[in-house]
Design an enzyme around this catalytic site. Structure first.
Site, mmCIF file in Angstrom:
data_model
loop_
_atom_site.group_PDB
_atom_site.id
_atom_site.type_symbol
_atom_site.label_atom_id
_atom_site.label_comp_id
_atom_site.label_asym_id
_atom_site.label_seq_id
_atom_site.Cartn_x
_atom_site.Cartn_y
_atom_site.Cartn_z
ATOM 1 N N SER A 196 8.652 -6.164 4.306
ATOM 2 C CA SER A 196 8.017 -6.718 5.130
ATOM 3 C C SER A 196 7.144 -7.412 5.820
ATOM 4 O O SER A 196 6.296 -6.065 6.199
ATOM 5 C CB SER A 196 8.892 -7.430 5.817
ATOM 6 O OG SER A 196 8.920 -9.007 6.601
ATOM 7 N N GLU A 211 15.440 -6.853 -7.665
ATOM 8 C CA GLU A 211 14.918 -8.398 -8.052
ATOM 9 C C GLU A 211 13.790 -8.806 -8.955
ATOM 10 O O GLU A 211 14.154 -10.119 -9.758
ATOM 11 C CB GLU A 211 14.593 -8.899 -6.532
ATOM 12 C CG GLU A 211 15.613 -8.507 -5.329
ATOM 13 C CD GLU A 211 14.807 -9.169 -3.824
ATOM 14 O OE1 GLU A 211 15.382 -9.724 -3.237
ATOM 15 O OE2 GLU A 211 13.970 -8.148 -3.666
ATOM 16 N N LYS A 263 12.111 -4.274 7.605
ATOM 17 C CA LYS A 263 12.572 -4.219 6.359
ATOM 18 C C LYS A 263 12.849 -3.481 5.540
ATOM 19 O O LYS A 263 11.505 -2.512 5.083
ATOM 20 C CB LYS A 263 12.406 -5.613 5.474
ATOM 21 C CG LYS A 263 12.610 -7.112 6.949
ATOM 22 C CD LYS A 263 13.997 -6.682 6.151
ATOM 23 C CE LYS A 263 14.546 -7.341 4.824
ATOM 24 N NZ LYS A 263 14.474 -8.987 4.901
ATOM 25 N N HIS A 317 35.718 -10.192 -10.322
ATOM 26 C CA HIS A 317 34.742 -11.140 -9.089
ATOM 27 C C HIS A 317 34.829 -10.501 -8.361
ATOM 28 O O HIS A 317 34.275 -11.424 -6.907
ATOM 29 C CB HIS A 317 36.725 -12.066 -8.519
ATOM 30 C CG HIS A 317 37.212 -12.318 -9.859
ATOM 31 N ND1 HIS A 317 37.549 -12.890 -9.921
ATOM 32 C CD2 HIS A 317 38.313 -11.553 -10.501
ATOM 33 C CE1 HIS A 317 38.456 -13.576 -11.030
ATOM 34 N NE2 HIS A 317 39.055 -11.879 -12.180
#
Ligand code: ARG
Length: 462
Positions: free
Chosen positions: A277, A290, A283, A156
């Site tokens: 970014s 992704e 970043k 979980h």
């Protein structure tokens, strides 16, 4: 422009029809399979006395020239030619004259496209399995360096029990082993030749299907021509194989995204496989995992598309079937680049072992070990042991520490049957190493799994 099939037509085709009907702009990818199939067919026709030696050699020479033109980029692909089969035959006839028209004896585009596409799909099953093998090699190599590295095992997405990082990585090795086997089995199961089925019913010409099957490296010939010209199970299989593999890749990618966050800090992706970014200079984004996660969407879509295309088709060939190719090409391309970039991202990623083991100090990962101790040493039923351990966890929470950090006096106060021999059992490393059952996380067991996968990769022939 005259169509090859224009004999019974009074009017020429509209250009809108050409655009709608054509597959040439995507099926041209199958040119090699198509020309090899034609050469095998011509040779068989000659052996069977259907073509003369001169006719066969003219056709073969012409086909070689067409192949060269395609490969050196001088071949003209025209939408009006509809598909690669007709474009190639047309060019062949332009080069060698009317004898080119004899190539299509005892053959239809229906068995022709079934041969080309099947051979492409079989080859891609094996090529993808090879890339998977390379990915597995990187995973197994990474695992070999982390059989002692503690990491919180989760259920979980909550801290559950301490495991080692190699054990975690080898879970993915297991998934990829199953994937490789699926690709191999598909390649084997579907390696039967459709050539000679002609349009749907076979042919009255005295052909030898086994001869062309052997020449094209098939293991045999298909049983029923009506099925063969409309069967696309082989394409569905590779789409399913890829979708399942990408689902596995997506799960690993999701973990890489989490692990590379500040909150986890378990890994850092190499600069070569991370992005910045446009607005936030600080970043470093995990675009690679992704996108890998995101690309499962299209491969799932491709599987559902073809299942849907096929579901209502009466026997045998229907033009709907032409919709089989683009999704397969897209899934294959997606699989190939995904496997390569994931392999590189994993090979170059930094593993932050200290952060992984530090994370094990929160979440009472050895609570199960206290319960197991109560069962084993104090002969307390597991349910009661679970309850007592719950009290120990609550006490640790109240003190703001982990259960593994409770002093013996605290534990003894909770239940006087607990003696000092419990203390080493609550240490995280001994907790991990206590799980020695078959397939468990204990380092000795993980090392067995590592050897299993090393041997699997060593013996794997593709
Ligand atoms: N371009 C067609 C396809 O991809 C080739 C087979 C066409 N056969 C036919 N009878 N129209 O499926």
């Amino acid at each position: 422009m005259e169509k090859m099939w224009s004999g019974r037509f009074g009017q020429s085709a509209s250009s809108l029809l050409d655009d709608f009907n054509a597959s040439i702009m995507f099926d041209r990818r199958l040119y090699k399979e198509d020309i090899e199939g034609s050469m095998a067919h011509a040779r068989m026709l000659q052996e069977q006395g259907i073509l003369t030696e001169d006719e066969c050699s003219a056709i073969t020479t012409g086909l070689k020239q067409v192949l060269a033109e395609i490969e050196n980029g001088t071949f003209e692909w025209r939408v009006a030619d509809e598909d690669l089969h007709m474009a190639i035959e047309k060019r062949l006839t332009a080069i060698i004259g009317d004898v080119g028209g004899k190539l299509h004896t005892a053959r239809s585009r229906n068995d022709q496209v079934a041969v080309d596409f099947r051979r492409y799909v079989i080859r891609k099953n094996i090529e993808i399995a090879r890339l998977l093998k390379q990915l597995m090699e990187v995973i197994v190599d990474l695992a070999s360096r982390h059989t002692e590295t503690l990491i919180p095992g989760m259920t979980h997405l909550q801290h559950a029990q301490p495991i080692n990082f190699a054990f975690h990585l080898l879970a993915y090795a297991s998934m990829f082993e199953r994937d490789i086997e699926r690709f191999k089995e598909s390649a084997k199961r579907n390696n039967i030749s459709p050539l000679g089925c002609a349009a749907l019913a076979g042919t009255p010409h005295n052909i030898d299907r086994h001869m062309t099957a052997r020449a094209l490296d098939f293991d045999g010939v298909s049983i029923n021509c009506l099925d063969t010209v409309s069967d696309r199970d082989f394409a569905l299989e590779i789409l399913f194989n890829i979708a399942t593999m990408m689902m596995h890749i997506s799960r690993l990618s999701e973990e890489l995204v989490l692990w590379s966050s500040y909150e986890f800090g378990f890994v850092e992706l190499s600069d070569a496989y991370a992005t910045g970014s446009s607005i936030m200079p600080q970043k470093k984004n995990p675009d690679v995992p992704e996108l890998l996660r995101g690309k499962t969407g299209r491969v799932n879509g491709n599987l559902i598309s073809l299942l849907t295309v096929m579901k209502g088709l009466p026997l045998a060939y229907n033009k709907d079937t032409q919709e089989d190719k683009e999704g397969v090409f897209d899934s294959v391309d997606t699989a190939e680049i995904s496997l390569q970039i994931l392999r590189e991202a994993l090979a170059t990623m930094e593993v932050k072992a200290e952060n992984m083991s530090r994370a094990c100090n929160i979440g009472h990962l050895s609570a199960t070990d206290l319960a197991d101790y109560l069962v084993e040493q104090c002969h307390i039923p597991f349910r009661t042991a679970h309850f007592i351990t719950g009290k120990a966890v609550a006490r640790a929470e109240a003190l703001g520490i982990d259960v593994s950090e409770l002093r013996f006096e605290e534990l003894h106060r909770i239940d006087e049957r607990i003696d000092a021999s419990v203390m080493p059992k609550l240490q995280l490393r001994s907790s991990m190493n206590a799980r020695t059952s078959q397939g468990g996380t204990a380092t000795v067991r993980t090392l067995e799994q590592l050897i299993y996968f090393e041997n699997y990769l060593k013996e794997l022939e593709l």
